[in-house]
Scaffold this motif. Structure first.
Motif, mmCIF file in Angstrom:
data_model
loop_
_atom_site.group_PDB
_atom_site.id
_atom_site.type_symbol
_atom_site.label_atom_id
_atom_site.label_comp_id
_atom_site.label_asym_id
_atom_site.label_seq_id
_atom_site.Cartn_x
_atom_site.Cartn_y
_atom_site.Cartn_z
ATOM 1 N N GLY A 1 35.978 -54.245 11.337
ATOM 2 C CA GLY A 1 35.807 -52.800 11.354
ATOM 3 C C GLY A 1 36.889 -52.087 12.117
ATOM 4 O O GLY A 1 36.743 -50.908 12.461
ATOM 5 N N ASP A 2 37.998 -52.779 12.387
ATOM 6 C CA ASP A 2 39.102 -52.159 13.109
ATOM 7 C C ASP A 2 39.835 -51.199 12.182
ATOM 8 O O ASP A 2 39.681 -51.230 10.961
ATOM 9 C CB ASP A 2 40.064 -53.238 13.636
ATOM 10 C CG ASP A 2 40.720 -52.824 14.944
ATOM 11 O OD1 ASP A 2 41.181 -51.670 15.017
ATOM 12 O OD2 ASP A 2 40.776 -53.637 15.884
ATOM 13 N N TRP A 3 40.701 -50.375 12.782
ATOM 14 C CA TRP A 3 41.414 -49.378 11.991
ATOM 15 C C TRP A 3 42.664 -49.932 11.325
ATOM 16 O O TRP A 3 43.272 -49.281 10.469
ATOM 17 C CB TRP A 3 41.807 -48.182 12.862
ATOM 18 C CG TRP A 3 42.732 -48.508 14.004
ATOM 19 C CD1 TRP A 3 42.376 -48.843 15.271
ATOM 20 C CD2 TRP A 3 44.163 -48.570 13.974
ATOM 21 N NE1 TRP A 3 43.485 -49.102 16.042
ATOM 22 C CE2 TRP A 3 44.588 -48.939 15.262
ATOM 23 C CE3 TRP A 3 45.122 -48.346 12.990
ATOM 24 C CZ2 TRP A 3 45.936 -49.093 15.597
ATOM 25 C CZ3 TRP A 3 46.457 -48.503 13.324
ATOM 26 C CH2 TRP A 3 46.859 -48.867 14.607
ATOM 27 N N HIS A 4 43.086 -51.145 11.673
ATOM 28 C CA HIS A 4 44.307 -51.697 11.094
ATOM 29 C C HIS A 4 44.039 -53.075 10.492
ATOM 30 O O HIS A 4 42.971 -53.654 10.663
ATOM 31 C CB HIS A 4 45.422 -51.790 12.147
ATOM 32 C CG HIS A 4 45.098 -52.667 13.311
ATOM 33 N ND1 HIS A 4 45.268 -54.027 13.298
ATOM 34 C CD2 HIS A 4 44.601 -52.367 14.540
ATOM 35 C CE1 HIS A 4 44.904 -54.533 14.459
ATOM 36 N NE2 HIS A 4 44.491 -53.553 15.227
ATOM 37 N N GLY A 5 45.028 -53.602 9.774
ATOM 38 C CA GLY A 5 44.854 -54.850 9.035
ATOM 39 C C GLY A 5 44.825 -56.088 9.890
ATOM 40 O O GLY A 5 44.415 -57.153 9.423
ATOM 41 N N GLY A 6 45.304 -56.018 11.129
ATOM 42 C CA GLY A 6 45.164 -57.140 12.042
ATOM 43 C C GLY A 6 46.385 -58.003 12.229
ATOM 44 O O GLY A 6 46.506 -58.691 13.235
ATOM 45 N N TYR A 7 47.306 -58.018 11.261
ATOM 46 C CA TYR A 7 48.466 -58.886 11.400
ATOM 47 C C TYR A 7 49.725 -58.179 10.887
ATOM 48 O O TYR A 7 49.666 -57.215 10.131
ATOM 49 C CB TYR A 7 48.268 -60.208 10.653
ATOM 50 C CG TYR A 7 47.923 -60.076 9.178
ATOM 51 C CD1 TYR A 7 48.920 -60.018 8.202
ATOM 52 C CD2 TYR A 7 46.597 -60.038 8.755
ATOM 53 C CE1 TYR A 7 48.604 -59.918 6.855
ATOM 54 C CE2 TYR A 7 46.272 -59.943 7.403
ATOM 55 C CZ TYR A 7 47.282 -59.876 6.459
ATOM 56 O OH TYR A 7 46.968 -59.777 5.132
#
Length: 389
Positions: free
Chosen positions: A138-144
């Motif tokens: 549920g974060d605002w960015h893709g993570g990587y």
């Protein structure tokens, strides 16, 4: 059909006639039977233009290890959803052979553009498992960082990633780079306009793109028969002037062989190709879906008998390549990744509300600066001790 001269030359180097190359085989390519035995040549769905050598034992063993890890990842992430550690997870349980093969067919400098269901492919490509799951937390960015392993951010809209893929391929061609792009999508995505635009652009500009369609039979609740009446999704390729292949998506031996040849052809100048892998989504679309409302249990059980993990295990056991010790080591590798996911996703994230403003524009607008300052003031007020009355 007229195709670019350089494509015809590249195709002929493989000993393939243009007629055999452009039209999909009548049946799907399959090398490994459902009981894990190698099929005779005349039962593999091949034609003169569609011949595939069996990958080496070492390649198949490594692919199986990744398959074991991928299955454990799917099961672990489904459990993390139930524990509230992930907001949503679109499981690829049953489709892991497609996922692993997609990542293994590429070189380090190639690009892969995944869908939201391709987390196992993303991890197999080298992305940190916890970073790959950040989006589903549920974060605002893709993570990587997409550039670290040449993996596009997992796409929730059905086909926007295909347009990104052909854009990267076009840029690579203009720069003279030796890059192949693997563009992944599902059967439902073939009903979207972006699918048409991406394939047409790739064909017209003769780009090194392999479009990999994982046909898992349902676009959420809509069966394939309600999306198209074409003989297969692979047949759509010829309308754009590219080759189309159909492969058993639960046969990892065939997948590795077909995708490896597709990538090799694209790299050698053949232009784009479309590979359709027939597989099945064993679990619900996501944890928010009730698959029992639109499909029968008998259908699910029939596909369970075609499980790619069991097929590969049986084959490698029969050949003697897979021993008890090796299998135990692979299970340990899978559990290490599962532990990494549990630890990483159970830790409470450190949140910085000011991140909302940092990545909108390279140079923040006056309005963003004003909003950021207002938020900073509100946060500072919250941090001040309150007077007791």
């Amino acid at each position: 059909m007229t195709i670019p001269a350089e494509a015809e030359e590249a195709i002929k180097r493989f000993g393939i006639s243009i007629e055999d190359y452009m039209l999909p085989v009548h049946g799907q390519i399959q090398i490994l039977s459902e009981d894990g035995t190698i099929l005779p040549d005349d039962q593999r769905g091949s034609s003169p233009g569609h011949q595939y050598p069996i990958p080496s034992d070492s390649e198949l063993l490594e692919a199986y290890r990744r398959l074991v890890v991928g299955r454990r990842v799917n099961d672990q992430n489904s459990a993390l959803v139930r524990q509230g550690r992930l907001a949503v997870y679109p499981s690829s349980h049953g489709q892991e052979a497609c996922q692993v093969s997609a990542a293994l067919c590429l070189r380090e400098g190639d690009w892969m553009f995944p869908t939201y269901r391709d987390a196992v492919a993303v991890m197999t490509r080298g992305v940190d498992p916890v970073e790959a799951m950040t989006l589903f937390r549920g974060d605002w960015h893709g993570g990587y960082d997409p550039h670290e392993h040449n993996v596009g951010i997992q796409s929730t809209p059905l086909t926007t990633q295909l347009l990104h893929a052909v854009g990267v391929a076009h840029a690579a061609k203009l720069r003279g780079e030796d890059t192949v792009v693997l563009a992944m999508c599902g059967d439902g995505a073939t009903s979207e306009g972006d699918f048409h635009e991406a394939l047409n652009f790739a064909a017209v500009f003769h780009l090194p793109v392999v479009f990999f369609v994982q046909n898992n039979q349902y676009a959420i609740s809509v069966p394939l028969a309600h999306q198209t009446v074409a003989p297969s999704l692979a047949h759509k390729a010829v309308g754009y002037g590219m080759a189309g292949e159909r492969v058993d998506g639960n046969d990892m031996v065939a997948l590795l062989a077909v995708l490896d040849r597709a990538v090799t052809l694209a790299r050698s100048g053949s232009g784009p190709l479309l590979v359709e892998a027939n597989t099945y989504r064993m679990q619900a679309h996501t944890n928010a879906d009730d698959a029992t409302r639109y499909r029968q249990q008998a259908e699910v059980e029939a596909w369970a008998a075609k499980d790619p993990l069991n097929r590969m295990r049986q084959y490698l056991r029969t050949t003697g390549v897979l021993t008890d010790d090796v299998e135990s080591a692979f299970a340990g590798d899978a559990e290490d990744v599962a532990q990494q996911l549990r630890d990483g996703l159970s830790a409470e994230p450190i949140l910085d509300p000011q991140e909302l403003f940092r990545h909108v524009f390279t140079e923040p607008t006056p309005q963003l600066r004003e909003q950021a300052a207002f938020l900073a003031d509100e946060l500072a007020r919250d941090d001040q001790p309150r007077e007791e009355h």
